[in-house]
Design a protein around this motif. Sequence first.
Motif, PDB file in Angstrom:
ATOM      1  N   VAL A 117      -2.071   1.849   2.444  1.00  0.00           N
ATOM      2  CA  VAL A 117      -1.057   1.639   1.400  1.00  0.00           C
ATOM      3  C   VAL A 117      -0.199   2.903   1.247  1.00  0.00           C
ATOM      4  N   HIS A 118      -0.785   4.057   1.568  1.00  0.00           N
ATOM      5  CA  HIS A 118      -0.052   5.328   1.661  1.00  0.00           C
ATOM      6  C   HIS A 118       0.103   6.071   0.336  1.00  0.00           C
ATOM      7  N   GLN A 119      -0.783   5.830  -0.605  1.00  0.00           N
ATOM      8  CA  GLN A 119      -0.787   6.699  -1.782  1.00  0.00           C
ATOM      9  C   GLN A 119      -1.089   8.123  -1.312  1.00  0.00           C
ATOM     10  N   HIS A 120      -0.535   9.128  -2.009  1.00  0.00           N
ATOM     11  CA  HIS A 120      -0.733  10.515  -1.556  1.00  0.00           C
ATOM     12  C   HIS A 120      -1.951  11.187  -2.191  1.00  0.00           C
ATOM     13  N   ASP A 121      -2.326  10.821  -3.398  1.00  0.00           N
ATOM     14  CA  ASP A 121      -3.573  11.344  -3.968  1.00  0.00           C
ATOM     15  C   ASP A 121      -4.722  10.524  -3.394  1.00  0.00           C
TER      16      ASP A 121
ATOM     17  N   ASN B  94      16.574   4.503  -0.944  1.00  0.00           N
ATOM     18  CA  ASN B  94      16.445   5.287   0.284  1.00  0.00           C
ATOM     19  C   ASN B  94      16.458   6.779  -0.064  1.00  0.00           C
ATOM     20  N   ARG B  95      15.727   7.550   0.726  1.00  0.00           N
ATOM     21  CA  ARG B  95      15.762   9.005   0.521  1.00  0.00           C
ATOM     22  C   ARG B  95      17.177   9.550   0.723  1.00  0.00           C
ATOM     23  N   ARG B  96      17.922   8.875   1.596  1.00  0.00           N
ATOM     24  CA  ARG B  96      19.235   9.383   1.996  1.00  0.00           C
ATOM     25  C   ARG B  96      20.298   9.004   0.967  1.00  0.00           C
TER      26      ARG B  96
ATOM     27  N   VAL C 107       8.173   0.429  -0.115  1.00  0.00           N
ATOM     28  CA  VAL C 107       8.471   1.636  -0.905  1.00  0.00           C
ATOM     29  C   VAL C 107       7.285   2.587  -0.800  1.00  0.00           C
ATOM     30  N   HIS C 108       7.569   3.900  -0.772  1.00  0.00           N
ATOM     31  CA  HIS C 108       6.471   4.855  -0.920  1.00  0.00           C
ATOM     32  C   HIS C 108       5.826   4.583  -2.291  1.00  0.00           C
ATOM     33  N   PRO C 109       4.511   4.405  -2.334  1.00  0.00           N
ATOM     34  CA  PRO C 109       3.902   3.906  -3.575  1.00  0.00           C
ATOM     35  C   PRO C 109       3.518   5.003  -4.562  1.00  0.00           C
TER      36      PRO C 109
ATOM     37  N   GLY D  81       2.613   3.988  11.581  1.00  0.00           N
ATOM     38  CA  GLY D  81       2.980   5.140  10.764  1.00  0.00           C
ATOM     39  C   GLY D  81       4.049   4.870   9.720  1.00  0.00           C
ATOM     40  N   GLU D  82       4.854   5.911   9.522  1.00  0.00           N
ATOM     41  CA  GLU D  82       5.898   5.815   8.509  1.00  0.00           C
ATOM     42  C   GLU D  82       7.183   5.310   9.157  1.00  0.00           C
ATOM     43  N   SER D  83       7.128   4.087   9.675  1.00  0.00           N
ATOM     44  CA  SER D  83       8.328   3.498  10.267  1.00  0.00           C
ATOM     45  C   SER D  83       9.401   3.362   9.190  1.00  0.00           C
TER      46      SER D  83
ATOM     47  N   GLY E  49       3.162   9.806  12.354  1.00  0.00           N
ATOM     48  CA  GLY E  49       3.944  10.305  11.220  1.00  0.00           C
ATOM     49  C   GLY E  49       5.189   9.439  11.099  1.00  0.00           C
ATOM     50  N   TYR E  50       6.294  10.036  10.665  1.00  0.00           N
ATOM     51  CA  TYR E  50       7.540   9.267  10.541  1.00  0.00           C
ATOM     52  C   TYR E  50       7.959   8.701  11.891  1.00  0.00           C
ATOM     53  N   VAL E  51       8.417   7.450  11.862  1.00  0.00           N
ATOM     54  CA  VAL E  51       9.064   6.862  13.032  1.00  0.00           C
ATOM     55  C   VAL E  51      10.507   6.600  12.601  1.00  0.00           C
TER      56      VAL E  51
HETATM   57 ZN    ZN Z   1       5.002   9.212   3.347  1.00  0.00          ZN
END
Ligand code: ZN
Length: 467
Positions: free
Chosen positions: A121-125, A189-191, A244-246, A396-398, A426-428
């Motif tokens: 799911v990609h939670q960071h904690d 988007n980050r951009r 979305v990054h969760p 990864g982070e496509s 990592g990022y794709v």
């Molecule tokens: Zn990430």
Amino acid sequence: MTLPIPRITRRSAFGGLAALAGTLARSTVGGTSTVPYSLATFSADVTIPIGHPCMGGGIEPAREIVDPLLARGVVLIGADRPIVIVSVDWCEIRNDAFDRWRSALAEAAGTEPARVLVSSVHQHDAPVADLEAERLLEASGADASVCDPEFHEHAVVRVAGALREGLGSARPVSHVGMGSARVDGVASNRRYLLPDGTPSFGRTSATRDEYAREQPEGTIDPMLRTISFWDGDRPLAALHSYAVHPMSYYGSGGVSGDFVGLARSRRQEDDPEVFQMYLSGCSGNVTAGKYNDGSPENRLVLADRIYRAMVTSWDSTRREPIGDIGFRSVPLVLEPRDGAGFTMADLDDRLRNGPRGFDRCLAAMGLSWRGRCDQGRPIDVPVVDLGPALVVLFPGESYVEFQLLAQRLRPDRFVMALGYGECATGYVPTARAVAERDTNLGDWCWVAPGAEEVLSGVLAVGLEARG
Ligand SMILES: [Zn+2]
């Protein structure tokens, strides 16, 4: 931004794969299935112990358990060999750790590892699992850690045990359901463009800069999609996916499934009889930044928006008889990144002499991936064909453009894209992100430029019309 639809040619960059995929694909016929299918569900706790590294050692380790991390999955039985789809509340699962998850769950389900779709799911904690990286750190005497292999093995065995137990209460499946709902006020988007028109990539999960938050959402997929499995008119399980990054806030050691985990729990409480899963779509370049200042209260606001989209998506569900289930897996070969800082010599040096523990962890993860590339082990891109719906798992982070491309490749189907499969990449990124020097590609991207062309080609093969 939209990616060009790739043309499948024999001489294309993924040469030979088209032919190989042809042999992997099981020809299926549309319409009502003649095979009796059934579905098992499983859930197990995979919460890290206090002190365990989070995000591969990049942030504070686990200090408190705010809410538990879960692995939740389904097993589709009757489709040749069983197919497993599992979502794990971890940041990433990479290389041999990814293989271990697939082989343990495959053994429990009585299938082969390629048919086990593992999506973080990609939670960071939450942890990053890479066993070879941890071995390299240990062997080099680097005073740093990505993950605890002993905990990892316990977690995998626990999940495999839950799967095995779940098989005993499998229920018949006659229909597949599809629903979707627009999510308001979560993804961006980050951009975004700076006042002088140059792109910035700095809209992170929590963005306090007012100018950045005022800018348009940019390229996202605004829809949350739900695939459900039914026994007649009785719903058994709902799989929700959104790109979305969760993360609402993170980095202080408060282990949590974050806002998507909260939404899933709340939805599960609505009806304990319907098993709920949440899976992150392709969201390498998508965060909640436009709508999130990182305040703790906002976690609940974002959770509520996802929850409401889950409900609306469910209410829009249309059921169709499940067709003959097909499965194919296309091998994806992404070249390892090899510029300054990413050559074997540079990674080796950073493993031993990196100034921060996290530098040494990043080097170890890079070396783990390079070792795997040297062994010629491609990434699997699996596609589950449910008849009216297709499920595809990305590495990864496509970036979200790949999810949108998957939908454009099969406008005749309901396409659910899952991100964060094999996370060694990592990022794709897209070619444009590389050309524009997306600042996120600094250290968490281990693939060479050119990934877009290769992944697009593999997608075209994996999603091609069934035989
Ligand atoms: Zn990430």
